[in-house]
Design an enzyme around this catalytic site. Structure first.
Site, mmCIF file in Angstrom:
data_model
loop_
_atom_site.group_PDB
_atom_site.id
_atom_site.type_symbol
_atom_site.label_atom_id
_atom_site.label_comp_id
_atom_site.label_asym_id
_atom_site.label_seq_id
_atom_site.Cartn_x
_atom_site.Cartn_y
_atom_site.Cartn_z
ATOM 1 N N ARG A 176 -14.123 29.512 -73.146
ATOM 2 C CA ARG A 176 -15.040 28.944 -72.158
ATOM 3 C C ARG A 176 -16.478 29.134 -72.633
ATOM 4 O O ARG A 176 -16.772 30.000 -73.473
ATOM 5 C CB ARG A 176 -14.850 29.619 -70.805
ATOM 6 C CG ARG A 176 -13.432 29.495 -70.240
ATOM 7 C CD ARG A 176 -13.293 30.259 -68.936
ATOM 8 N NE ARG A 176 -11.950 30.146 -68.368
ATOM 9 C CZ ARG A 176 -10.953 30.973 -68.630
ATOM 10 N NH1 ARG A 176 -11.141 31.994 -69.477
ATOM 11 N NH2 ARG A 176 -9.778 30.805 -68.055
ATOM 12 N N LYS A 234 -12.762 35.443 -67.236
ATOM 13 C CA LYS A 234 -12.792 34.862 -65.893
ATOM 14 C C LYS A 234 -11.775 35.520 -64.967
ATOM 15 O O LYS A 234 -12.039 35.706 -63.771
ATOM 16 C CB LYS A 234 -12.525 33.358 -65.980
ATOM 17 C CG LYS A 234 -12.620 32.635 -64.655
ATOM 18 C CD LYS A 234 -12.353 31.154 -64.823
ATOM 19 C CE LYS A 234 -12.420 30.417 -63.489
ATOM 20 N NZ LYS A 234 -12.153 28.966 -63.656
ATOM 21 N N HIS A 259 -4.448 32.109 -70.052
ATOM 22 C CA HIS A 259 -3.806 31.697 -68.804
ATOM 23 C C HIS A 259 -2.609 32.603 -68.504
ATOM 24 O O HIS A 259 -1.709 32.735 -69.331
ATOM 25 C CB HIS A 259 -3.323 30.246 -68.883
ATOM 26 C CG HIS A 259 -4.427 29.255 -68.728
ATOM 27 N ND1 HIS A 259 -4.348 27.961 -69.216
ATOM 28 C CD2 HIS A 259 -5.637 29.355 -68.129
ATOM 29 C CE1 HIS A 259 -5.464 27.307 -68.925
ATOM 30 N NE2 HIS A 259 -6.255 28.134 -68.276
ATOM 31 N N TYR A 295 -4.760 21.211 -69.100
ATOM 32 C CA TYR A 295 -5.592 20.955 -70.279
ATOM 33 C C TYR A 295 -4.872 20.230 -71.408
ATOM 34 O O TYR A 295 -5.507 19.753 -72.337
ATOM 35 C CB TYR A 295 -6.145 22.282 -70.817
ATOM 36 C CG TYR A 295 -7.077 22.974 -69.850
ATOM 37 C CD1 TYR A 295 -8.416 22.601 -69.761
ATOM 38 C CD2 TYR A 295 -6.613 23.980 -69.018
ATOM 39 C CE1 TYR A 295 -9.272 23.224 -68.868
ATOM 40 C CE2 TYR A 295 -7.475 24.615 -68.124
ATOM 41 C CZ TYR A 295 -8.787 24.228 -68.056
ATOM 42 O OH TYR A 295 -9.636 24.845 -67.170
#
Length: 360
Positions: free
Chosen positions: A237, A262, A338, A347
């Site tokens: 990211r 995140k 993830h 994605y």
């Protein structure tokens, strides 16, 4: 006063063993709001003080005391305090929703990764008419009305995220603060999310953007596009890329260490040879661009190159799609960060035509 005390003694609960001395100390008869049958647990008193009158209330293990100018003010204050202690949930339920949003921002948000985002959203919620509603008055219809109004201003995805935040506030108020019995947000339908983005940057678009950005990495514009290319190679990211430095990138091992991501955990990202080359081409130990500047500079390069509908985050789509051709699903999920494998489908955007070519 003697008659009042006799009335109290005649009507007190059977288990009461209050002595006359304790009754004199409590002086319950001085403020008539006290129910006689509760005198066993009520040790409220109004006493003369050099600065006025001291009111003291002891209820359910709580002790509150205050000095006020007059006896009547002391009685009124004691009455309010006793009511608040005995009816704590009712008092809490009467609080405006805006006060609860404030408390959540002070006590809960600081411990979250997205603290700044939450506080900004909570401040905005406080300007909405719903913030003036008392907690006990909040209903699903209030939030449904808020949702419909908000959908006229922002995208369904934004509204869904804001609804999640409001639901968290209400859940906190119910579970830990005891202000409501149910979360009214649970009965409110969330807006349908738009289809996931499937924008993949093409090689021709990359070439045009590279020409606009230029090869001189001493300029912020060139480094912004360089970060985009690095993102395509790594799947990282934007914020993760900008956090990298000499101490977090090991080019010998070809690994980038992200101490905080995140989802709140650390992650190590393997680097391809091209990713290492891009990193080593930088003039300093990092991209040296702020998050706000990165977004602004990237859009500037994109628009000048005549590329439409592309965002920096689309680099993640390109990365997942490319890496899926080389890595198994579990490894790919670990690289991208993830926990839920299903998120990879958000994605993964390889076309049926490309898949058909790999089947031969």
């Amino acid at each position: 006063m003697r008659q009042a005390r006799r009335n109290i003694q005649q009507n007190k609960a059977p288990e009461s063993t209050l002595s006359p001395a304790l009754l004199r100390r409590a002086r319950i008869s001085e403020y008539p709001f006290t129910h006689p049958s509760r005198t066993v647990r009520n040790l409220a008193s109004i006493r003369k003080h050099k600065s006025g009158w001291r009111a003291e209330v002891v209820r359910k293990g709580q002790r509150r005391s205050k000095v006020l100018p007059t006896r009547q003010e002391a009685k009124d204050w004691a009455a309010r305090q006793e009511y608040e202690i005995l009816n704590a949930q009712k008092v809490a339920a009467a609080a405006p929703f805006g006060d609860v949003l404030d408390r959540y921002a002070r006590e809960v948000s600081p411990g979250k990764r997205g603290h700044r985002w939450e506080v900004i959203r909570l401040e905005r919620f406080k300007k909405d008419p719903i913030a003036r509603r008392q907690m006990r008055e909040l209903a699903a219809s209030d939030f449904a009305e808020w949702r419909d109004s908000r959908l006229r201003e922002v995208s369904p995805g934004t509204v869904a995220r804001e609804m999640n935040l409001l639901s968290s506030v209400l859940t906190q108020a119910r579970r830990e603060w005891g202000m409501i019995h149910e979360n009214p947000m649970k009965d409110v339908r969330k807006p349908s999310r738009p289809p996931a983005r499937d924008r993949l940057v093409t090689e021709a678009e990359l070439e045009r953007m590279a020409h606009v950005a230029g090869p001189d990495l001493s300029t912020a514009t060139a480094r912004a596009f360089h970060a985009f290319r690095f993102a395509i190679e790594t799947g990282m990211r934007a914020g993760e890329i900008l956090s990298l430095g000499a101490e977090t990138v090991d080019t010998a091992r070809r690994v980038a260490h992200l101490p905080l991501t995140k989802n709140g955990t650390a992650r190590e990202v393997p680097l391809s040879r091209e990713a290492v080359r891009l990193w080593e081409a930088l003039p300093g130990p990092g991209f040296d661009v702020s998050s706000r500047s990165l977004d602004s500079l990237f859009r500037k390069v994109r628009d000048k190159a005549g590329v439409e509908g592309l965002t920096f985050h689309d680099s993640r789509h390109a990365a997942v799609t490319r890496l899926a051709r080389k890595l198994d699903v579990l490894t790919l999920a670990k690289v991208i960060g993830h926990r839920d494998i299903k998120m990879l489908m958000t994605y993964y955007d390889e076309t049926a035509e490309d898949i058909a070519k790999r089947m031969d």
